[in-house]
Scaffold this motif. Structure first.
Motif, PDB file in Angstrom:
ATOM      1  N   VAL A 237      -9.943  -9.215  51.627  1.00 59.51           N
ATOM      2  CA  VAL A 237      -8.894  -9.371  52.635  1.00 59.51           C
ATOM      3  C   VAL A 237      -7.722  -8.424  52.397  1.00 59.51           C
ATOM      4  N   GLY A 238      -7.431  -8.066  51.147  1.00 61.52           N
ATOM      5  CA  GLY A 238      -6.358  -7.115  50.883  1.00 61.52           C
ATOM      6  C   GLY A 238      -6.656  -5.754  51.481  1.00 61.52           C
ATOM      7  N   MET A 239      -7.877  -5.270  51.301  1.00 59.62           N
ATOM      8  CA  MET A 239      -8.269  -3.988  51.887  1.00 59.62           C
ATOM      9  C   MET A 239      -8.277  -4.063  53.405  1.00 59.62           C
ATOM     10  N   LEU A 240      -8.759  -5.171  53.946  1.00 58.85           N
ATOM     11  CA  LEU A 240      -8.807  -5.321  55.394  1.00 58.85           C
ATOM     12  C   LEU A 240      -7.405  -5.317  55.989  1.00 58.85           C
ATOM     13  N   ARG A 241      -6.459  -5.972  55.340  1.00 61.91           N
ATOM     14  CA  ARG A 241      -5.080  -5.977  55.841  1.00 61.91           C
ATOM     15  C   ARG A 241      -4.475  -4.582  55.813  1.00 61.91           C
ATOM     16  N   GLY A 242      -4.995  -3.718  54.953  1.00 62.13           N
ATOM     17  CA  GLY A 242      -4.524  -2.346  54.890  1.00 62.13           C
ATOM     18  C   GLY A 242      -5.227  -1.419  55.862  1.00 62.13           C
ATOM     19  N   GLY A 243      -5.934  -1.976  56.846  1.00 56.99           N
ATOM     20  CA  GLY A 243      -6.570  -1.142  57.854  1.00 56.99           C
ATOM     21  C   GLY A 243      -7.718  -0.313  57.333  1.00 56.99           C
ATOM     22  N   ARG A 244      -8.301  -0.731  56.217  1.00 56.62           N
ATOM     23  CA  ARG A 244      -9.347   0.060  55.579  1.00 56.62           C
ATOM     24  C   ARG A 244     -10.702  -0.127  56.258  1.00 56.62           C
ATOM     25  N   LEU A 245     -11.563   0.847  56.066  1.00 55.92           N
ATOM     26  CA  LEU A 245     -12.983   0.745  56.374  1.00 55.92           C
ATOM     27  C   LEU A 245     -13.662   0.508  55.029  1.00 55.92           C
ATOM     28  N   CYS A 246     -14.021  -0.748  54.757  1.00 57.83           N
ATOM     29  CA  CYS A 246     -14.403  -1.169  53.408  1.00 57.83           C
ATOM     30  C   CYS A 246     -15.898  -0.992  53.172  1.00 57.83           C
ATOM     31  N   ASP A 247     -16.241  -0.803  51.910  1.00 59.71           N
ATOM     32  CA  ASP A 247     -17.637  -0.751  51.503  1.00 59.71           C
ATOM     33  C   ASP A 247     -17.858  -1.721  50.349  1.00 59.71           C
ATOM     34  N   HIS A 248     -19.122  -2.071  50.145  1.00 56.88           N
ATOM     35  CA  HIS A 248     -19.481  -2.983  49.071  1.00 56.88           C
ATOM     36  C   HIS A 248     -19.949  -2.210  47.848  1.00 56.88           C
ATOM     37  N   ALA A 249     -20.120  -2.941  46.760  1.00 53.20           N
ATOM     38  CA  ALA A 249     -20.309  -2.321  45.455  1.00 53.20           C
ATOM     39  C   ALA A 249     -21.780  -2.168  45.095  1.00 53.20           C
ATOM     40  N   THR A 250     -22.026  -1.155  44.304  1.00 49.76           N
ATOM     41  CA  THR A 250     -23.294  -0.994  43.613  1.00 49.76           C
ATOM     42  C   THR A 250     -22.991  -0.542  42.195  1.00 49.76           C
ATOM     43  N   LEU A 251     -23.822  -0.936  41.261  1.00 42.38           N
ATOM     44  CA  LEU A 251     -23.608  -0.589  39.858  1.00 42.38           C
ATOM     45  C   LEU A 251     -24.023   0.845  39.565  1.00 42.38           C
ATOM     46  N   ASN A 301     -26.530 -10.843  44.427  1.00 42.95           N
ATOM     47  CA  ASN A 301     -25.516 -11.745  44.965  1.00 42.95           C
ATOM     48  C   ASN A 301     -24.125 -11.393  44.463  1.00 42.95           C
ATOM     49  N   ILE A 302     -24.011 -11.100  43.184  1.00 47.79           N
ATOM     50  CA  ILE A 302     -22.695 -10.814  42.608  1.00 47.79           C
ATOM     51  C   ILE A 302     -22.148  -9.500  43.150  1.00 47.79           C
ATOM     52  N   LEU A 303     -22.949  -8.443  43.084  1.00 47.38           N
ATOM     53  CA  LEU A 303     -22.476  -7.138  43.544  1.00 47.38           C
ATOM     54  C   LEU A 303     -22.151  -7.159  45.032  1.00 47.38           C
ATOM     55  N   GLY A 304     -22.895  -7.961  45.803  1.00 44.55           N
ATOM     56  CA  GLY A 304     -22.671  -8.017  47.237  1.00 44.55           C
ATOM     57  C   GLY A 304     -21.370  -8.664  47.640  1.00 44.55           C
ATOM     58  N   THR A 305     -20.684  -9.313  46.709  1.00 42.70           N
ATOM     59  CA  THR A 305     -19.398  -9.944  47.020  1.00 42.70           C
ATOM     60  C   THR A 305     -18.213  -9.111  46.547  1.00 42.70           C
ATOM     61  N   LEU A 306     -18.472  -7.925  45.979  1.00 43.74           N
ATOM     62  CA  LEU A 306     -17.406  -7.131  45.368  1.00 43.74           C
ATOM     63  C   LEU A 306     -17.184  -5.831  46.134  1.00 43.74           C
ATOM     64  N   PRO A 307     -15.935  -5.390  46.260  1.00 48.05           N
ATOM     65  CA  PRO A 307     -15.652  -4.116  46.926  1.00 48.05           C
ATOM     66  C   PRO A 307     -15.966  -2.930  46.017  1.00 48.05           C
ATOM     67  N   SER A 308     -16.349  -1.826  46.620  1.00 47.18           N
ATOM     68  CA  SER A 308     -16.520  -0.604  45.847  1.00 47.18           C
ATOM     69  C   SER A 308     -15.163  -0.168  45.304  1.00 47.18           C
ATOM     70  N   GLY A 309     -15.184   0.421  44.118  1.00 43.49           N
ATOM     71  CA  GLY A 309     -13.948   0.873  43.491  1.00 43.49           C
ATOM     72  C   GLY A 309     -13.342  -0.113  42.523  1.00 43.49           C
ATOM     73  N   TRP A 310     -13.762  -1.383  42.581  1.00 45.34           N
ATOM     74  CA  TRP A 310     -13.243  -2.354  41.616  1.00 45.34           C
ATOM     75  C   TRP A 310     -13.787  -2.043  40.223  1.00 45.34           C
ATOM     76  N   ARG A 311     -12.982  -2.354  39.209  1.00 47.86           N
ATOM     77  CA  ARG A 311     -13.445  -2.314  37.819  1.00 47.86           C
ATOM     78  C   ARG A 311     -13.638  -3.747  37.351  1.00 47.86           C
ATOM     79  N   VAL A 312     -14.834  -4.029  36.858  1.00 46.72           N
ATOM     80  CA  VAL A 312     -15.165  -5.393  36.469  1.00 46.72           C
ATOM     81  C   VAL A 312     -15.793  -5.388  35.084  1.00 46.72           C
ATOM     82  N   PRO A 313     -15.664  -6.486  34.344  1.00 43.97           N
ATOM     83  CA  PRO A 313     -16.301  -6.564  33.025  1.00 43.97           C
ATOM     84  C   PRO A 313     -17.816  -6.702  33.151  1.00 43.97           C
ATOM     85  N   LEU A 314     -18.515  -6.001  32.301  1.00 43.07           N
ATOM     86  CA  LEU A 314     -19.976  -6.062  32.228  1.00 43.07           C
ATOM     87  C   LEU A 314     -20.360  -6.373  30.791  1.00 43.07           C
TER      88      LEU A 314
END
Length: 616
Positions: A237-251, A301-314
């Motif tokens: 929702v933060g990206m969407l409020r910024g008028g972004r064209l958002c993409d989802h994540a892949t490892l 399932n996990i990756l499909g809920t995350l935006p591209s560009g995020w840094r997450v612990p692995l």
């Protein structure tokens, strides 16, 4: 005969005695009945309250659907496939009986989500996003929407049921409309319900309805509907409020199930951040983003809920030994591919399933942090009432809202102190955790740092690209120079600065606002608190091929009502460069009460603020 008369008289007497007893009042004395009535009243009240946030969306002759208001100033969530036929503007009805104009704000076509804004009020009723991870199979739920566009009076239709399944995965159409980690419900989700709200028993928003299974020869729901989870929506929702064209994540890696049931890396792109951090073929994936990975489906399932560009612990396991790392997630599409898909240009093969092609060394390489695609959204016919709220720009859905968010964040950062008056050198002195002293000076024309390993100085009047000084930091001095410019003169002093959205930062509980600046060939991201504007961290790429310099401000202090860092950590790649403990801060030019210029210092031991002449 005598016995018969005796029995008859006895029965008549018993009946008379019973007739004198008061009748039981079940509604008042039976606790089960009272509980049922109370539950029913609570359910009716929750539905009544939730219905106020339900939106009926009409796209002219292009159909329509449903939505749900999530803020008092009119932002509403719905599906991408609901608003796509409408273009930039649409009409929306609420159960107050009024019709409102609405403008498109942001798009997430991969996840089938969009954000619109209703115009005309700042006191809209709205629903609060609940925690969808607490939802369990069997929980009561209800949907509010506009099935078959029946809500001609804007009163939403309500259908109730239970949660039939959690953590479901529905494959995308090509690479769009992927439903990951979604909720399955048996509440009736029919055509027109798309984009509408799924509520829990208390009226909390646990999802946005989008998909359903229908009879083969009809369009009637058969009791299997799917909703995008509220926790996924919260991530975007933060990206969407910024008028972004958002993409989802892949490892940047594919996984498979080993013979002994482990989820292991089957293939990995050498260009991926995961590879650069150390992930290798046959490593076992234990968890990602704090969630356990026990199956290949769980990984999707996990990756499909995350935006591209995020840094997450692995967390991975190699030869029985756990290894932890932070990885930056790539996008399912390139920005140009995503823009083309939104325009209906056809779906490419899923990049998560294809191998990396060799790079042409002579061809110009696109900066991986550049959000600007080669082609953008076509110019749309915009109604006059919507025109002031719409600004097309390549790489964005609606840049008008990006400017609003950028200015909001800039104003919050500026509220932390009057940095503009501190025009001279900023000098930070202290000790390094682990031993040794340091001194950093940030001036108008230069920046320098004294470390136990030596002194480094850079000229700040030219381009800062390709300057990773001091050695091993990845560009600490350039990061601090741009940080100083941002505080003193705002984002306009850095070059092109956009609102990137919200993202997690290690050690910070809340999602941070992120500004993204392009300064010549240098890329800078600034993470700040959405509550008060405190700058939490910096990331700077001196060149697109290098790991960024990461600066994380661990705590802050106030110097004459000007917020400054007290301790900060610097990392580059997988290595910790240093942790700086600041003991004193000096501003060499700052107006005093009589407009003179003095040296202002902060000394940690007594937390004292003073100038050359007087105490502050």
């Amino acid at each position: 005969m005598t016995l018969f008369l005796f029995i008859a008289r006895f029965l008549l007497l018993c009946a008379a005695v019973n007739a004198l007893q008061p009748l039981p009042v079940f509604a008042e004395e039976n606790p089960v009945s009272a509980a049922v009535l109370a539950a029913q009243q609570q359910r009716v009240a929750a539905i009544r309250q939730a219905s106020m946030a339900a939106v009926s969306i009409f796209a002219g002759g292009q159909g329509g659907g449903s939505g749900v208001l999530v803020s008092s100033d009119g932002f509403a969530l719905t599906n991408f496939h609901v608003v796509q036929p409408a273009g930039v503007s649409m009409k929306c009805g609420l159960n107050d009986g009024n019709v409102y104009d609405a403008v498109l704000v942001g798009l997430d076509p991969t996840g089938d989500v969009s954000l619109i804004k209703l115009l005309g009020r700042n006191d809209f009723p709205f629903a609060m996003l609940a925690d969808s991870d607490t939802v369990r199979v069997g929980d009561f739920c209800f949907a509010a929407g506009n099935p078959f566009l029946l809500a001609t009076n804007f009163q939403p239709s309500i259908s109730a049921g239970i949660v039939s399944g959690v953590h479901r995965y529905q494959y995308p159409a090509g690479t769009l409309l992927e439903y990951a980690d979604c909720l399955q419900v048996d509440a009736a989700i029919n055509p027109g319900n798309s984009g509408g709200a799924l509520f829990d028993a208390e009226g909390g928003l646990i999802g946005v309805n989008g998909r359903a299974s229908f009879e083969k020869r009809g369009r009637i729901n058969v009791g299997v509907g799917y909703a995008i989870s509220s926790n996924q929506l919260r991530n975007f929702v933060g990206m969407l409020r910024g008028g972004r064209l958002c993409d989802h994540a892949t490892l940047g890696a594919t996984v498979a199930t080993s013979e002994d049931g482990r989820v292991v890396v089957a293939d990995i792109l050498e260009s991926s951040d995961a590879y650069r951090r150390g992930l290798r073929y046959d490593d076992e994936i234990v968890s990602i983003a704090g969630r356990p990975v026990r199956t290949v489906n769980a990984m999707k399932n996990i990756l499909g809920t995350l935006p591209s560009g995020w840094r997450v612990p692995l967390v991975l396991r190699r030869e029985g030994r756990p290894i932890e790392m932070l990885v930056r997630l790539a996008g399912v599409h390139s920005p140009a591919e995503l823009a083309l898909l939104v325009e209906g240009g056809g779906a490419p093969a899923d990049p998560r399933q294809k191998k990396q092609k060799p790079l042409d060394k002579d061809a110009p390489q696109k900066n991986p942090h550049d959000d600007t695609p080669e082609s953008g959204k076509k110019t749309a016919q915009v109604p006059d009432i919507v025109k002031p709220f719409y600004e097309p720009r390549n790489g964005f859905t609606n840049y008008y809202f990006n400017r609003l968010e950028r200015n909001r964040v800039a104003a919050l950062i500026a509220s932390r102190g009057d940095y503009a008056v501190c025009k001279g050198s900023w000098i930070f002195s202290g000790t390094l955790v682990g031993g040794g002293d340091f001194r950093i000076e940030l001036a108008e024309n230069f920046a320098s740092i004294d470390l136990p390993t030596g002194t480094t100085r850079i000229d700040t009047t030219g381009d800062l690209d390709g300057n990773p000084s001091p050695p091993g930091s990845g560009g600490l001095l350039a990061s601090l120079v741009l940080w100083r410019r941002l505080l003193q003169s705002g984002p306009q002093s850095l070059g092109r600065t956009d609102y990137w959205g919200t993202a997690p930062l290690l050690g910070v509980e809340e999602l941070c606002d992120v500004l993204h600046s392009t300064v010549a060939a240098v890329e800078l991201q600034v993470a700040s608190s959405p509550a008060d504007g405190t700058v939490r961290g910096l990331e700077l790429w001196p060149s697109s091929q290098d790991d960024p310099c990461e600066v994380r401000f661990l705590d802050h202090t106030s110097l004459n009502q000007i917020e400054m860092p007290h301790r900060f950590e610097v990392r580059h790649g997988n290595e910790l460069f240093a942790i700086f403990q600041i003991r004193s801060i000096e501003f060499t030019e700052i107006p005093s009460n009589d407009e003179a210029s003095d040296r202002v210092s902060f000394l940690e031991p007594g937390l004292e603020y003073f100038t050359a002449d007087r105490s502050l």
